[in-house]
Design a protein around this motif. Structure first.
Motif, short mmCIF file in Angstrom:
data_model
loop_
_atom_site.label_atom_id
_atom_site.label_comp_id
_atom_site.label_asym_id
_atom_site.label_seq_id
_atom_site.Cartn_x
_atom_site.Cartn_y
_atom_site.Cartn_z
N MET A 60 60.76 46.49 35.39
CA MET A 60 59.48 46.68 35.60
C MET A 60 58.81 46.01 36.50
N LYS A 61 57.71 46.53 37.14
CA LYS A 61 57.39 45.61 38.21
C LYS A 61 55.93 44.89 37.58
N THR A 62 55.88 43.54 38.00
CA THR A 62 54.79 43.04 37.23
C THR A 62 53.57 42.96 37.97
N VAL A 63 52.44 43.72 37.60
CA VAL A 63 51.13 43.77 38.52
C VAL A 63 50.11 42.67 38.22
N PHE A 64 50.13 42.07 36.91
CA PHE A 64 49.26 40.95 36.66
C PHE A 64 49.72 39.96 35.72
N THR A 65 49.61 38.83 35.96
CA THR A 65 49.72 37.77 34.95
C THR A 65 48.79 36.92 34.77
N ARG A 66 48.83 36.17 33.53
CA ARG A 66 47.92 34.99 33.49
C ARG A 66 48.24 33.90 34.47
N THR A 67 47.23 33.62 34.91
CA THR A 67 47.56 32.23 35.98
C THR A 67 47.60 30.96 34.95
N PRO A 68 48.39 30.05 35.39
CA PRO A 68 48.78 29.02 34.10
C PRO A 68 47.62 28.16 33.87
N THR A 69 46.63 28.07 34.74
CA THR A 69 45.74 27.02 34.21
C THR A 69 44.91 27.72 33.28
N LEU A 70 44.97 28.84 33.08
CA LEU A 70 44.32 29.70 31.92
C LEU A 70 45.11 29.70 30.84
N LYS A 71 44.63 28.73 29.64
CA LYS A 71 45.48 28.69 28.64
C LYS A 71 45.69 30.13 27.97
N ASP A 72 47.05 30.16 27.33
CA ASP A 72 47.51 31.34 26.50
C ASP A 72 46.83 31.44 25.14
N CYS A 73 45.51 31.94 24.92
CA CYS A 73 45.08 31.74 23.66
C CYS A 73 43.85 32.68 23.70
N LEU A 74 43.56 33.09 22.36
CA LEU A 74 42.30 33.91 22.23
C LEU A 74 40.92 32.96 22.37
N THR A 75 39.88 33.45 23.11
CA THR A 75 38.73 32.68 23.28
C THR A 75 37.63 33.06 22.26
N HIS A 76 36.71 32.31 21.92
CA HIS A 76 35.54 32.49 20.96
C HIS A 76 34.44 33.25 21.37
N TYR A 77 34.90 33.78 22.72
CA TYR A 77 33.55 34.59 23.05
C TYR A 77 33.71 36.07 22.76
N CYS A 78 32.29 36.57 22.79
CA CYS A 78 32.19 37.88 22.25
C CYS A 78 32.75 39.01 23.14
N PRO A 79 33.10 40.06 22.67
CA PRO A 79 33.77 41.07 23.57
C PRO A 79 32.89 41.45 24.57
N GLY A 80 33.22 41.45 25.81
CA GLY A 80 32.46 41.91 27.09
C GLY A 80 31.65 40.59 27.52
N CYS A 81 31.94 39.54 27.02
CA CYS A 81 31.09 38.53 27.66
C CYS A 81 31.64 37.83 28.92
N GLY A 82 30.74 37.64 30.03
CA GLY A 82 30.97 37.15 31.20
C GLY A 82 31.73 35.86 31.37
N HIS A 83 31.52 34.93 30.31
CA HIS A 83 32.02 33.51 30.40
C HIS A 83 33.64 33.79 30.82
N SER A 84 34.25 34.71 29.94
CA SER A 84 35.82 34.97 30.09
C SER A 84 36.20 35.12 31.45
N ILE A 85 35.38 36.11 32.08
CA ILE A 85 35.74 36.55 33.51
C ILE A 85 35.63 35.19 34.38
N ALA A 86 34.42 34.38 34.12
CA ALA A 86 34.20 33.22 35.04
C ALA A 86 35.42 32.31 34.78
N HIS A 87 35.67 32.26 33.82
CA HIS A 87 36.92 31.25 33.40
C HIS A 87 38.16 31.71 34.17
N ARG A 88 38.37 32.93 34.00
CA ARG A 88 39.77 33.16 34.87
C ARG A 88 39.75 33.00 36.35
#
Ligand SMILES: Cc1ncc(C[n+]2csc(CCOP(=O)(O)OP(=O)(O)O)c2C)c(N)n1
Ligand code: SF4
Ligand SMILES: [Mg+2]
Lengths: 355, 253
Positions: free
Chosen positions: B1-29
C-alpha cells in the motif's frame, strides 16, 4: 583585578557580577539603583555579553527566566516598586527551579514611597514574595566590599540549588563609595545544567515548567522544593557575631543598619555595658540556631531595622519566648543614629543591672 | 500500500487534550512539519503560553518552556539574545498576546527581536471558559458578553497584527486561517516563511496570526466553526500579508 579601588556600591556589584560570569543582564531604570543599569549597558557589550533595557520589570524578570532556562548566568536589578512587579516572575523561577540573581536596592515604601534608603522589603525577600509555597535565598551585605563578595556567592548558590537569589541592598549601600578589592574566589563545584534548553540535538526533549497538573504531582514537587530548602538552611547560613559570649544584651541588625549597631555596641562596651551583636548575612536562611543559642545565655535582645519591624519576627521565632526581644526602627528614609541605638541599649540594660 | 500521509516526527504520537475540531491541533502539526522540513529540531526552543495550549510541550518534541501568561515575548528575548544560534518561537493565544501580554509583544517587535511568534486568534479565552478576548467580534456572545460584544461597552475587536506591522522591528506579519484545506496550506507556507526568516538571520520579528476554531465556546460544530471563520472572523481580521520585508538588509550602526 586585585588592587584596592574606590567604587560606589551599585557599580561595584555590577562589576562583581561580570567577574562572576554573568552572561546577561536585563533591567528597567529606577532610583536608587540606576548606576547598575547604566554600568551594565556599557560593560556587558564590552565583554561580548548581553544587556537589554527592558520595557518593564515584568519583562526584565521574564527575560531572566528565558536566559536562565538556556543555562546562562543571568541577573536583574531594581528597587522596591520594581521588585514588586517582578514577583510573578520570581514565583515562576522558583517553581521552575531556575537559577537567577535579583538585586533589590531597597527604597522607602509602601507604594511609590520615596527614594530614600529603607529595609522595608525584608518580608518580601525572605517569605518568597510572590504566590505559592517557595523561598528565595536572601543575602544582606552591609559594606560595599561585602556586596562585591556576595555577587559570586549569589550566582553560585543560584546554580547549586537551582533557586532565585535576592541580594538586598539599600539606597545608602548602593550610592556610597568605599574601597574594595575584587577577590577572585574559585567557583564552587556546581552540578551540570543538563536540564537546560539548548535544542534537543541527539537527546530527548527538555522541558522547563512550573505547571504540575496530574493529581498529587504538584504536592510531590512542593516536597522536593522543601527538601532543597532544608539543605539550604542546613548548609548556607552566614552570620557575624561580636562579643556574644559574655553579653547581657545582643543587638541584631543587618545591612546598613548593622553598621550603626556596630558603632553603638562598641561605644556601649567602652561605657562598661556588656553588649554584643549578631548580624545575619543570609536573611534566608536565617541564623535561627545562632540566635537560639545566644538566647540561652543572656537577658535581652534588641533588634534594629530601617523598617517598622520585620526581621524582628524571625528573631522572636528563634528566641521562642526565652528572653524579651525589643525592637527599635525607623522607616521611610529615617536612619537610626548611633546615639539613638546607644540610648536604647542603655535603657534596656540599666534596669537589668539594678536587679 | 502506498503511504499518502504520515505523522511528522516532531509531532508526538499521542492523544491531545484539545476538544474535537480545535484549531490548536492543526497549528501544532503545521509547526512540527515546519521544524522537520527545515531540519531544526536540534536547535529549536519553543515557548508554550498560558491558555489551552499550555501543554504544547506534550505534543511538540522539541526543547520547550512553559511561561507566565502573556510574557512569552520577554522570555523569548532572554533566550534569543543569549543564544543567537538557536531558533526561538513562541506560541500564544489572543488572551495571552492581545490582552495580558500586549506590552511584551509590542516591545519585542519594537526592539526587532529575531524570534518567531505563532499567534492563535480564536476570539475567546478558551482555557478559562470562553470569556471575551480583545479579538472577540462585535455581537459575539461569550461568557462575559452574554448579550453579545457591544462596542460602546467593550470596545472594538483589537487588530494586533495590524498594530505590530506598523513597527519597523517587525519584518514579517501575515494573517492566515485554519478554516479548510486550502487556507491551512497557506498557513503552513506562512509559518515556514517565518521560521526561514529567523534561520536566515533576518533583522526582526516574524509573526503569523492564525484564525483558529474554538467549537466548544463558539457553540458550533467543527465544520460550522470553520465556516464561521470564513464568514465572520475574516470580515474583522482580513487574511493576507500585512508586511514582508524579508529582503531588508542587515542594519548595524
Ligand atoms: C496572571 C494570570 N491571569 C489569569 C490567568 C487565567 N487564564 C489562563 S488562560 C487565560 C486566557 C487564555 O486565553 P487565550 O490566550 O486566548 O488562549 P486560548 O485558551 O483561547 O487558546 C486566562 C485569563 C492566568 N493563568 N494567569
Ligand atoms: S476550549 Fe476551544 S481553544 Fe480550548 S481546546 Fe477546546 S476548542 Fe480548543
Ligand atoms: Mg483565545
Amino acid at each position: 583585578m586585585s588592587e584596592r579601588i574606590l567604587m560606589c556600591g551599585n557599580e561595584a556589584l555590577a562589576e562583581a557580577a561580570i567577574i562572576a560570569g554573568c552572561d546577561a543582564y536585563f533591567g528597567y531604570p529606577i532610583t536608587p539603583q540606576n548606576e547598575i543599569t547604566a554600568y551594565m549597558s556599557k560593560r556587558m557589550p564590552e565583554e561580548g555579553r548581553v544587556f537589554v533595557q527592558s520595557e518593564s520589570e515584568l519583562a526584565a524578570i521574564n527575560m531572566v527566566f528565558g536566559a536562565s532556562a538556556t543555562g546562562k548566568r543571568t541577573m536583574t536589578s531594581s528597587s522596591s516598586p520594581g521588585i514588586s512587579l517582578m514577583q510573578e516572575g520570581i514565583s515562576y523561577l522558583a517553581g521552575a527551579e531556575l537559577p537567577s540573581v535579583i538585586v533589590n536596592v531597597m527604597r522607602g515604601g509602601p507604594g511609590l514611597g520615596n527614594i530614600a534608603p529603607s529595609q522595608g522589603d525584608y518580608f518580601q525577600a525572605t517569605r518568597g514574595g510572590g504566590h505559592g509555597d517557595y523561598r528565595t535565598i536572601a543575602l544582606g551585605p552591609s559594606t560595599v566590599q561585602e556586596l562585591v563578595d556576595c555577587m559570586p556567592l549569589a550566582f553560585d548558590l543560584a546554580d547549586q540549588y537551582r533557586i532565585p537569589v535576592v541580594v538586598l541592598a539599600d539606597g545608602i549601600l548602593g550610592q556610597m563609595m568605599e574601597p574594595i578589592v575584587f577577590n577572585k574566589k574559585p567557583r564552587r563545584s556546581l552540578p551540570p545544567k543538563d536540564w537546560a534548553l539548548t535544542g534537543a540535538k541527539g537527546r530527548e526533549q527538555n522541558i522547563v515548567r512550573s505547571l504540575w497538573l496530574p493529581e498529587g504531582s504538584l504536592e510531590k514537587h512542593n516536597y522536593k522544593l522543601q527538601a532543597k530548602y532544608q539543605q539550604v538552611q542546613k548548609n548556607e547560613v552566614l552570620c557575624e557575631q561580636y562579643e556574644v559570649d559574655d553579653a547581657e544584651i545582643i543587638v541584631i541588625a543587618y545591612g546598613v543598619a548593622a553598621r550603626i549597631v556596630r558603632s553603638a555596641v562598641k561605644k556601649a562596651r567602652q561605657e562598661g555595658i556588656k553588649a554584643g551583636w549578631i548580624r545575619p548575612i543570609t536573611l534566608w536562611p536565617f541564623p535561627t540556631m545562632q540566635i537560639a543559642k545566644a538566647a540561652d545565655e543572656l537577658s535581652i535582645f534588641l533588634v534594629v531595622e530601617m523598617s517598622m519591624g520585620q526581621m524582628v519576627e524571625d528573631v522572636k521565632l528563634a528566641v521562642a519566648g526565652k528572653v524579651p526581644v525589643v525592637f527599635y526602627g525607623r522607616a521611610g528614609g529615617g536612619v537610626p543614629s548611633v546615639d539613638q541605638v546607644l540610648e536604647k541599649i542603655k535603657q534596656l540594660t540599666i534596669p537589668v543591672k539594678k536587679q | 500500500m502506498k503511504t499518502v500521509f504520515t505523522r511528522t516526527p516532531t509531532l508526538k504520537d499521542c492523544l491531545t487534550h484539545y476538544c474535537p475540531g480545535c484549531g490548536h491541533s492543526i497549528a501544532h502539526r503545521l509547526i512540527a512539519e515546519t521544524i522537520d522540513e527545515l531540519d531544526i529540531r536540534g536547535r529549536t526552543i519553543g515557548i508554550a503560553p498560558v491558555g489551552c495550549a499550555v501543554l504544547a510541550y506534550n505534543y511538540l518534541d522539541v526543547d520547550m518552556i512553559e511561561v507566565a501568561h502573556g510574557r512569552a515575548p520577554a522570555v523569548a528575548t532572554g533566550m534569543k539574545r543569549t543564544n543567537p544560534d538557536k531558533i526561538i518561537f513562541s506560541y500564544q493565544g489572543d488572551g495571552d498576546l492581545a490582552a495580558i501580554g500586549t506590552g511584551e509583544i509590542i516591545h519585542a517587535a519594537h526592539r526587532g527581536e529575531q524570534i518567531t511568534v505563532i499567534f492563535i486568534n480564536n476570539a475567546v479565552f478558551g482555557m478559562t471558559g470562553g470569556q471575551m478576548a480583545p479579538t472577540t467580534v462585535l455581537g459575539q456572545t461569550t461568557a462575559t458578553t452574554q448579550q453579545g460584544r457591544d462596542a460602546a461597552n467593550e470596545g472594538y475587536p483589537l487588530q494586533v497584527s495590524e498594530l505590530l506591522a506598523l513597527l519597523p522591528g517587525a519584518i514579517y506579519v501575515e494573517r492566515c486561517a485554519l478554516s479548510g484545506p486550502a487556507q491551512i496550506q497557506k498557513a503552513k507556507k506562512a509559518i515556514k516563511h517565518a521560521f526561514e526568516l529567523q534561520i536566515s538571520g533576518a533583522q526582526g520579528l516574524s509573526l503569523v496570526e492564525l484564525l483558529s476554531t474554538c467549537p466548544t465556546y463558539w457553540r458550533l460544530s467543527p465544520v460550522k466553526a470553520m465556516e464561521w471563520i470564513e464568514n465572520e472572523m475574516t470580515k474583522v481580521f482580513p487574511l493576507g500579508k500585512l508586511k514582508d520585508e524579508s529582503q531588508r538588509p542587515r542594519i548595524s550602526v
